[in-house]
Design a protein around this motif. Structure first.
Motif, PDB file in Angstrom:
ATOM      1  N   ARG A  26       0.835  -1.210   0.000  1.00 30.58           N
ATOM      2  CA  ARG A  26       0.000   0.000   0.000  1.00 30.58           C
ATOM      3  C   ARG A  26       0.867   1.256   0.000  1.00 30.58           C
ATOM      4  NH1 ARG A  26      -2.148   3.381   4.192  1.00 30.58           N
ATOM      5  NH2 ARG A  26      -0.784   2.256   5.620  1.00 30.58           N
ATOM      6  N   LEU A  27       1.770   1.356   0.969  1.00 30.11           N
ATOM      7  CA  LEU A  27       2.575   2.580   1.047  1.00 30.11           C
ATOM      8  C   LEU A  27       3.635   2.639  -0.049  1.00 30.11           C
ATOM      9  CD1 LEU A  27       2.867   3.234   4.888  1.00 30.11           C
ATOM     10  CD2 LEU A  27       1.418   4.373   3.214  1.00 30.11           C
ATOM     11  N   ILE A  85      -0.269  14.245   4.794  1.00 29.25           N
ATOM     12  CA  ILE A  85      -1.297  14.636   5.764  1.00 29.25           C
ATOM     13  C   ILE A  85      -1.718  13.394   6.543  1.00 29.25           C
ATOM     14  CG2 ILE A  85      -3.536  15.773   6.047  1.00 29.25           C
ATOM     15  CD1 ILE A  85      -1.427  17.535   4.585  1.00 29.25           C
ATOM     16  N   GLY A  86      -1.539  13.437   7.849  1.00 33.90           N
ATOM     17  CA  GLY A  86      -1.773  12.234   8.659  1.00 33.90           C
ATOM     18  C   GLY A  86      -0.569  11.318   8.522  1.00 33.90           C
ATOM     19  N   CYS A  87       0.616  11.927   8.731  1.00 33.24           N
ATOM     20  CA  CYS A  87       1.889  11.239   8.434  1.00 33.24           C
ATOM     21  C   CYS A  87       2.166  10.090   9.403  1.00 33.24           C
ATOM     22  CB  CYS A  87       3.043  12.224   8.466  1.00 33.24           C
ATOM     23  SG  CYS A  87       3.250  12.997  10.087  1.00 33.24           S
ATOM     24  N   ASP A  88       1.664  10.188  10.636  1.00 32.54           N
ATOM     25  CA  ASP A  88       1.859   9.181  11.681  1.00 32.54           C
ATOM     26  C   ASP A  88       3.334   8.786  11.820  1.00 32.54           C
ATOM     27  OD1 ASP A  88       1.077   7.558  13.750  1.00 32.54           O
ATOM     28  OD2 ASP A  88       0.592   5.852  12.476  1.00 32.54           O
ATOM     29  N   HIS A  89       3.700   7.563  11.404  1.00 28.21           N
ATOM     30  CA  HIS A  89       5.068   7.048  11.554  1.00 28.21           C
ATOM     31  C   HIS A  89       6.097   7.845  10.742  1.00 28.21           C
ATOM     32  CE1 HIS A  89       3.505   5.424   7.859  1.00 28.21           C
ATOM     33  NE2 HIS A  89       2.591   4.737   8.552  1.00 28.21           N
ATOM     34  N   ASP A  94       0.209  16.199  11.129  1.00 25.34           N
ATOM     35  CA  ASP A  94      -0.652  15.253  11.851  1.00 25.34           C
ATOM     36  C   ASP A  94      -1.401  15.988  12.958  1.00 25.34           C
ATOM     37  OD1 ASP A  94      -0.511  11.878  11.775  1.00 25.34           O
ATOM     38  OD2 ASP A  94      -1.631  12.815  13.408  1.00 25.34           O
ATOM     39  N   SER A 117      -2.333  14.553  15.611  1.00 25.93           N
ATOM     40  CA  SER A 117      -1.921  13.991  16.905  1.00 25.93           C
ATOM     41  C   SER A 117      -0.459  14.335  17.186  1.00 25.93           C
ATOM     42  CB  SER A 117      -2.124  12.466  16.877  1.00 25.93           C
ATOM     43  OG  SER A 117      -1.106  11.832  17.590  1.00 25.93           O
ATOM     44  N   SER A 139       1.824  11.299  17.104  1.00 26.66           N
ATOM     45  CA  SER A 139       2.184  10.826  15.758  1.00 26.66           C
ATOM     46  C   SER A 139       3.284  11.701  15.171  1.00 26.66           C
ATOM     47  CB  SER A 139       0.966  10.856  14.831  1.00 26.66           C
ATOM     48  OG  SER A 139       0.046   9.902  15.245  1.00 26.66           O
ATOM     49  N   GLY A 155      -1.752  19.798  13.358  1.00 23.86           N
ATOM     50  CA  GLY A 155      -3.007  20.446  12.945  1.00 23.86           C
ATOM     51  C   GLY A 155      -3.873  19.564  12.073  1.00 23.86           C
ATOM     52  N   ASP A 156      -4.961  20.159  11.648  1.00 23.15           N
ATOM     53  CA  ASP A 156      -6.033  19.453  10.956  1.00 23.15           C
ATOM     54  C   ASP A 156      -5.864  19.537   9.427  1.00 23.15           C
ATOM     55  OD1 ASP A 156      -8.376  18.359  10.090  1.00 23.15           O
ATOM     56  OD2 ASP A 156      -9.687  19.777  11.127  1.00 23.15           O
ATOM     57  N   GLY A 157      -5.577  18.423   8.840  1.00 23.80           N
ATOM     58  CA  GLY A 157      -5.591  18.305   7.383  1.00 23.80           C
ATOM     59  C   GLY A 157      -4.693  19.291   6.657  1.00 23.80           C
ATOM     60  N   GLY A 187      -4.779   6.293   4.820  1.00 19.40           N
ATOM     61  CA  GLY A 187      -4.996   5.624   6.111  1.00 19.40           C
ATOM     62  C   GLY A 187      -6.107   6.239   6.935  1.00 19.40           C
ATOM     63  N   GLU A 232     -13.399  11.357   6.218  1.00 23.35           N
ATOM     64  CA  GLU A 232     -12.353  12.216   6.780  1.00 23.35           C
ATOM     65  C   GLU A 232     -11.526  12.843   5.639  1.00 23.35           C
ATOM     66  OE1 GLU A 232     -12.162  13.101   9.813  1.00 23.35           O
ATOM     67  OE2 GLU A 232     -10.219  14.116   9.845  1.00 23.35           O
ATOM     68  N   ILE A 290     -11.032  16.854   4.702  1.00 29.69           N
ATOM     69  CA  ILE A 290      -9.714  17.494   4.539  1.00 29.69           C
ATOM     70  C   ILE A 290      -9.616  18.183   3.165  1.00 29.69           C
ATOM     71  CG2 ILE A 290      -7.232  16.988   4.281  1.00 29.69           C
ATOM     72  CD1 ILE A 290      -7.604  14.876   6.514  1.00 29.69           C
TER      73      ILE A 290
HETATM   74  C1  LIG Z   1      -3.986   5.168  10.461  1.00 27.87           C
HETATM   75  S1  LIG Z   1      -2.860   6.499  10.480  1.00 27.87           S
HETATM   76  C2  LIG Z   1      -2.261   6.467   8.802  1.00 27.87           C
HETATM   77  C3  LIG Z   1      -0.807   6.800   8.742  1.00 27.87           C
HETATM   78  C4  LIG Z   1      -0.243   6.816   7.333  1.00 27.87           C
HETATM   79  N1  LIG Z   1      -0.766   7.944   6.568  1.00 27.87           N
HETATM   80  C5  LIG Z   1      -0.523   5.528   6.617  1.00 27.87           C
HETATM   81  O1  LIG Z   1      -1.333   5.540   5.673  1.00 27.87           O
HETATM   82  O2  LIG Z   1       0.057   4.511   7.005  1.00 27.87           O
HETATM   83  C6  LIG Z   1      -3.884   7.935  10.444  1.00 27.87           C
HETATM   84  C7  LIG Z   1      -3.128   9.182  10.888  1.00 27.87           C
HETATM   85  O3  LIG Z   1      -3.873  10.310  10.472  1.00 27.87           O
HETATM   86  C8  LIG Z   1      -3.917  11.253  11.514  1.00 27.87           C
HETATM   87  N2  LIG Z   1      -5.103  12.089  11.276  1.00 27.87           N
HETATM   88  C9  LIG Z   1      -6.402  11.736  11.365  1.00 27.87           C
HETATM   89  N3  LIG Z   1      -7.196  12.768  11.035  1.00 27.87           N
HETATM   90  C10 LIG Z   1      -6.378  13.815  10.721  1.00 27.87           C
HETATM   91  C11 LIG Z   1      -6.587  15.142  10.288  1.00 27.87           C
HETATM   92  N4  LIG Z   1      -7.800  15.626  10.109  1.00 27.87           N
HETATM   93  N5  LIG Z   1      -5.504  15.920  10.045  1.00 27.87           N
HETATM   94  C12 LIG Z   1      -4.252  15.459  10.232  1.00 27.87           C
HETATM   95  N6  LIG Z   1      -4.003  14.194  10.635  1.00 27.87           N
HETATM   96  C13 LIG Z   1      -5.040  13.392  10.877  1.00 27.87           C
HETATM   97  C14 LIG Z   1      -3.944  10.409  12.772  1.00 27.87           C
HETATM   98  O4  LIG Z   1      -3.515  11.122  13.901  1.00 27.87           O
HETATM   99  C15 LIG Z   1      -2.997   9.265  12.396  1.00 27.87           C
HETATM  100  O5  LIG Z   1      -1.669   9.572  12.715  1.00 27.87           O
END
Ligand SMILES: C[S@@+](CC[C@H](N)C(=O)[O-])C[C@H]1O[C@@H](n2cnc3c(N)ncnc32)[C@H](O)[C@@H]1O
Length: 214
Positions: free
Chosen positions: A7-8, A23-27, A47, A49, A52, A74-76, A91, A96, A100
């Motif tokens: 996937r990645l 966006i939503g970089c997590d790891h 992210d 969180s 994250s 921050g958000d998106g 992810g 969601e 974004i």
């Molecule tokens: C399941 S992880 C996916 C990580 C990576 N993108 C992947 O696909 O493996 C989802 C991540 O998105 C972040 N996230 C969720 N909603 C978000 C938003 N509105 N803006 C920024 N980050 C967000 C979460 O905090 C989490 O770290």
């Protein structure tokens, strides 16, 4: 440390241009590998969180990539103050990702992977002037993911494709995905209270059958 599944890996293969936002970089693996492999020169890791974002920062530090990155809580899309060449949003659920995308209109190449309600995302792209440049399936450990590459432009999903995808570029994983999805939907259709079933489930099941019968 940087092992990526199908996937990645597919997401990374779709990155173009110099500046990437994840966006939503997590790891932070996509960001790190994009820089290490030269897919991008600069990455904004976003992210919502703080935990994250910390993970992404630690990985970047370990790999000596801090100078090529910014870390935005921050958000998106809202924390971004420029237009990246590519934007990854992966992810999260389709709803969601739609939330974004509606925050800001960017002329970036979007690489989108919704882990559920993909039809919601496709409908949004169709109704809001995004062209799907690619929409194909990948398989990872028995699960299927739709990789959607989109950019502002003329919408190009048919009604049926909203539910099943485009299979573009073509691959045999698409039919495998549809067969698995059909079995899953049939379990829902057979067990659920018919009154409570969403019309989208029935529509998706019908569209899958149309493709599989061809
Ligand atoms: C399941 S992880 C996916 C990580 C990576 N993108 C992947 O696909 O493996 C989802 C991540 O998105 C972040 N996230 C969720 N909603 C978000 C938003 N509105 N803006 C920024 N980050 C967000 C979460 O905090 C989490 O770290």
């Amino acid at each position: 440390m940087l092992g990526l599944g199908n996937r990645l890996r597919a997401v990374l293969n779709e990155v173009r241009g110099k500046r990437l936002a994840d966006i939503g970089c997590d790891h932070g693996k996509v960001a790190a590998l994009a820089l290490l492999q030269g897919e991008a020169d600069f990455v904004s890791a976003v992210d919502i969180s703080p935990n994250s974002l910390d993970k992404a920062k630690k990985l970047a530090k370990k790999l000596n990539l801090l100078h090529k990155m910014e870390f935005l809580p921050g958000d998106g899309l809202t924390p971004l103050n420029y237009e990246p060449d590519s934007v990854v949003i992966a992810g999260m659920g389709g709803n969601e990702i739609v939330k974004i995308l509606s925050q800001k209109r960017l002329n970036s190449r979007f690489i989108l992977v919704a882990h559920q309600d993909v039809f919601v995302l496709r409908k949004y792209l169709q109704q809001n002037g995004y062209a799907a440049l690619k929409d194909y399936a990948v398989e990872e450990k028995g699960k299927f993911y739709d990789i959607i590459v989109a950019r502002a432009g003329e919408s190009n999903y048919s009604d049926g494709e909203i539910y099943v995808g485009k299979n573009y570029p073509q691959s045999s994983v698409f039919i495998k995905k549809l067969k698995a999805r059909k079995r899953h939907l049939e379990r829902i259709l057979n067990s659920a209270d018919k009154e409570k079933l969403s019309s989208d489930i029935v529509k998706e099941w019908e569209e899958i059958n149309n493709v599989l019968q061809d």
